[in-house]
Design a protein around this motif. Sequence first.
Motif, PDB file in Angstrom:
ATOM      1  N   VAL A   3      58.447  -9.817  41.148  1.00 18.64           N
ATOM      2  CA  VAL A   3      57.200 -10.437  40.968  1.00 18.64           C
ATOM      3  C   VAL A   3      55.998  -9.745  40.095  1.00 18.64           C
ATOM      4  N   GLU A   4      55.579 -11.005  39.400  1.00 10.10           N
ATOM      5  CA  GLU A   4      54.134 -10.635  38.594  1.00 10.10           C
ATOM      6  C   GLU A   4      53.404 -10.370  39.074  1.00 10.10           C
ATOM      7  N   ASP A   5      52.365  -8.735  39.035  1.00 10.79           N
ATOM      8  CA  ASP A   5      51.315  -8.602  39.525  1.00 10.79           C
ATOM      9  C   ASP A   5      49.730  -9.037  38.935  1.00 10.79           C
ATOM     10  N   THR A   6      49.741 -11.160  39.106  1.00 10.56           N
ATOM     11  CA  THR A   6      48.176 -11.653  38.539  1.00 10.56           C
ATOM     12  C   THR A   6      46.753 -10.610  38.398  1.00 10.56           C
ATOM     13  N   ALA A   7      46.557  -9.968  40.066  1.00 14.18           N
ATOM     14  CA  ALA A   7      45.743  -9.635  39.894  1.00 14.18           C
ATOM     15  C   ALA A   7      45.720  -8.024  38.581  1.00 14.18           C
ATOM     16  N   ALA A   8      46.673  -7.571  39.137  1.00 13.45           N
ATOM     17  CA  ALA A   8      46.451  -6.836  37.437  1.00 13.45           C
ATOM     18  C   ALA A   8      46.513  -6.801  36.110  1.00 13.45           C
ATOM     19  N   SER A   9      46.965  -8.150  35.802  1.00 12.29           N
ATOM     20  CA  SER A   9      46.900  -8.653  34.980  1.00 12.29           C
ATOM     21  C   SER A   9      45.316  -9.213  34.700  1.00 12.29           C
ATOM     22  N   THR A  10      44.463  -9.106  35.742  1.00 11.34           N
ATOM     23  CA  THR A  10      43.184  -9.985  35.291  1.00 11.34           C
ATOM     24  C   THR A  10      42.207  -9.070  35.464  1.00 11.34           C
ATOM     25  N   GLN A  11      42.846  -8.047  35.859  1.00  9.08           N
ATOM     26  CA  GLN A  11      41.680  -6.720  35.519  1.00  9.08           C
ATOM     27  C   GLN A  11      41.450  -6.243  34.384  1.00  9.08           C
ATOM     28  N   MET A  12      43.137  -6.138  34.041  1.00  6.62           N
ATOM     29  CA  MET A  12      43.265  -5.468  32.778  1.00  6.62           C
ATOM     30  C   MET A  12      42.465  -6.591  31.322  1.00  6.62           C
ATOM     31  N   PHE A  13      43.115  -7.914  31.814  1.00  2.98           N
ATOM     32  CA  PHE A  13      42.215  -8.944  30.956  1.00  2.98           C
ATOM     33  C   PHE A  13      40.564  -8.000  31.188  1.00  2.98           C
ATOM     34  N   ARG A  14      39.838  -8.515  32.379  1.00  2.00           N
ATOM     35  CA  ARG A  14      38.197  -7.696  32.847  1.00  2.00           C
ATOM     36  C   ARG A  14      37.797  -6.933  31.871  1.00  2.00           C
ATOM     37  N   PHE A  27      39.691  -5.314  29.665  1.00  3.45           N
ATOM     38  CA  PHE A  27      39.402  -5.522  27.570  1.00  3.45           C
ATOM     39  C   PHE A  27      38.090  -6.525  27.526  1.00  3.45           C
ATOM     40  N   VAL A  28      37.988  -7.545  28.118  1.00  6.80           N
ATOM     41  CA  VAL A  28      36.615  -8.579  27.325  1.00  6.80           C
ATOM     42  C   VAL A  28      35.154  -7.627  27.785  1.00  6.80           C
ATOM     43  N   ASP A  29      34.961  -6.572  29.422  1.00  6.06           N
ATOM     44  CA  ASP A  29      34.367  -6.601  29.455  1.00  6.06           C
ATOM     45  C   ASP A  29      33.947  -4.883  28.396  1.00  6.06           C
ATOM     46  N   GLU A  30      34.446  -3.896  27.259  1.00  2.00           N
ATOM     47  CA  GLU A  30      34.484  -3.194  26.848  1.00  2.00           C
ATOM     48  C   GLU A  30      33.311  -3.259  25.952  1.00  2.00           C
TER      49      GLU A  30
END
Length: 63
Positions: A9-20, A22-25
């Motif tokens: 099962v894909e962990d969508t919470a981790a994907s969202t955290q990594m994306f945020r 990246f965006v907030d850098e």
Amino acid sequence: MADYQNTPVEDTAASTQMFRAFVDEPQPKPATAPSEGSRTGLIALGVIIALVVIAGVVYLAVK
């Protein structure tokens, strides 16, 4: 036969955290341009050199 029922099962919470993250850098600062004073000085120096070259060409043409 292959068993397709046990797919991870894909962990969508981790994907969202990594994306945020990246965006907030913070964005890197662009290379600093020369200051306005030095740019004006370079332009003035270029104009003076151009005038000296033109004066030399006119002098040689009249001679």
